[in-house]
Scaffold this motif. Structure first.
Motif, PDB file in Angstrom:
ATOM      1  N   ARG A   1      -4.838   2.303  -6.960  1.00 28.82           N
ATOM      2  CA  ARG A   1      -4.150   1.532  -5.914  1.00 28.82           C
ATOM      3  C   ARG A   1      -4.959   0.303  -5.520  1.00 28.82           C
ATOM      4  NH1 ARG A   1      -2.927   6.587  -3.297  1.00 28.82           N
ATOM      5  NH2 ARG A   1      -4.339   6.091  -1.590  1.00 28.82           N
TER       6      ARG A   1
ATOM      7  N   GLU B   1      -6.445   6.582  -5.599  1.00 27.52           N
ATOM      8  CA  GLU B   1      -6.978   5.574  -4.684  1.00 27.52           C
ATOM      9  C   GLU B   1      -7.588   4.402  -5.450  1.00 27.52           C
ATOM     10  OE1 GLU B   1      -8.062   3.527  -1.316  1.00 27.52           O
ATOM     11  OE2 GLU B   1      -6.710   5.235  -1.530  1.00 27.52           O
TER      12      GLU B   1
ATOM     13  N   LEU C   1       2.627   1.712  -3.486  1.00 27.36           N
ATOM     14  CA  LEU C   1       1.735   2.247  -4.520  1.00 27.36           C
ATOM     15  C   LEU C   1       1.456   3.723  -4.281  1.00 27.36           C
ATOM     16  CD1 LEU C   1      -0.799  -0.724  -4.853  1.00 27.36           C
ATOM     17  CD2 LEU C   1       1.140  -0.172  -6.343  1.00 27.36           C
ATOM     18  N   ALA C   2       1.316   4.108  -3.013  1.00 29.67           N
ATOM     19  CA  ALA C   2       1.084   5.514  -2.698  1.00 29.67           C
ATOM     20  C   ALA C   2       2.290   6.371  -3.072  1.00 29.67           C
ATOM     21  CB  ALA C   2       0.758   5.675  -1.218  1.00 29.67           C
TER      22      ALA C   2
ATOM     23  N   THR D   1       0.829  -1.205   0.000  1.00 30.18           N
ATOM     24  CA  THR D   1       0.000   0.000   0.000  1.00 30.18           C
ATOM     25  C   THR D   1       0.865   1.259   0.000  1.00 30.18           C
ATOM     26  OG1 THR D   1      -1.754  -1.163   1.210  1.00 30.18           O
ATOM     27  CG2 THR D   1      -1.823   1.232   1.226  1.00 30.18           C
TER      28      THR D   1
END
Length: 314
Positions: free
Chosen positions: A293, A290, A283-284, A280
């Motif tokens: 992701r 959002e 990917l951020a 997470t």
């Protein structure tokens, strides 16, 4: 050419494979993104992974006995919201106690429905989670309070010799769960039920007692996670537990525990929670939206499941 054959113990150790995949993922993050090789980044990742990891440990107890708990998202929110509401009037300690008692009661209701009413675990826990969500909406009138509870703020944010206290709490909970599942009588009952309820009943395994322990502990740990989240943010939300419903199950399965029960290890869930948190964050760091992701994370989870956690029951 002679093929390389791994020792059978290593091949069959799903938890070890989970940590191996975690290591490869972390190396990939260091190579293809900035900041993942810093101490502060590692510290923050293990701190935030603790929230999911605590819920995941409880979920492991239930999944291992061939159950599932879809109410954990509601319990996370229940614990944080109730604690904030009570703490604003009666003090932080009272709020913590009331929140944990309320959380355990949800687990007791789940176990009662599964064992006495014979409701399938997925249906029962989804129903209780929905009831909890509705009750919280009525209780707060849609406006949950915020609260700064010193004990919870310390648990969520303080460090011991540079290690986040939330991470140490998670490790302590994991140690207790390892003993419960792999060194106690109740753990033998959990594995027996996961391998076949009918045969376990015939062998004298106490289904009701085991279910009450497993579901009660799962809800208690979801409540603990909600309290630590409250300490981390000082705010409560009716939806703050939503990410943990499916991610807790994913961390269990990615850690090598059979979704059908009877096989796995709590330590694998630790690797699974760290892996999901790392993915997470990775990917951020790439500035993905959002929605993107969620899509990529879902595909990666499916790929990892196909690689080493797909169920094969003979």
């Amino acid at each position: 050419m002679t093929a390389i054959t791994l020792p059978r113990g290593l091949r069959d150790n799903r938890a070890a494979w989970a940590f191996g995949v975690l290591l490869v993922t972390w190396i990939g993050a260091i190579l293809f993104a900035k900041g993942f090789d810093s101490v502060s980044s590692v510290r923050y990742l293990v701190q935030t992974a603790a929230f999911l990891g605590i819920v995941g440990v409880g979920q492991t107890l239930v999944v291992m006995m061939s159950g599932i708990d879809l109410s954990v998202s509601g319990v996370v929110a229940l614990s944080a919201v109730v604690c904030a509401q009570v703490a604003s009037g009666s003090g932080g300690t009272t709020g913590v106690v009331v929140a944990l008692v309320a959380s355990v009661l949800v687990g007791v209701a789940n176990a009662a429905g599964v064992t006495w009413l014979r409701v399938p675990p997925m249906v029962m826990t989804l129903a209780t989670g929905t009831i909890v969500a509705g009750a919280l909406l009525v209780y707060t009138n849609g406006s949950p309070k915020s609260a700064k509870v010193p004990l919870l703020a310390s648990l969520a944010n303080d460090r011991v010799v540079g290690i986040p206290l939330a991470f140490l709490l998670w490790l302590g909970i994991t140690a207790v769960a390892v003993w419960l599942l792999h060194a106690s009588r109740i753990g033998r009952y959990v594995f027996a039920l996961g391998n076949g309820e009918r045969a376990s009943r015939a062998s004298g395994v106490p289904l009701a007692r085991t279910a009450f322990v497993a579901y009660g502990a799962c809800s208690l740990l979801a409540g603990v996670a909600g309290l630590v989240l409250l300490g981390f943010t000082s705010t409560s939300s009716l939806t703050m537990g939503n990410p943990y419903q499916l991610l807790s199950i994913a961390s269990v399965v990615l850690g090598g525990t059979s979704i059908l029960g009877g096989r796995g290890h709590v330590l694998g869930t630790v690797a699974g929670a760290l892996m999901l948190t790392l993915l997470t964050a990775l990917l951020a760091s790439w500035n993905m939206s959002e929605g993107a992701r969620q899509i990529v994370l879902g595909l990666l989870i499916i790929g990892l499941l196909l690689a080493y956690a797909r169920e094969r029951r003979s």
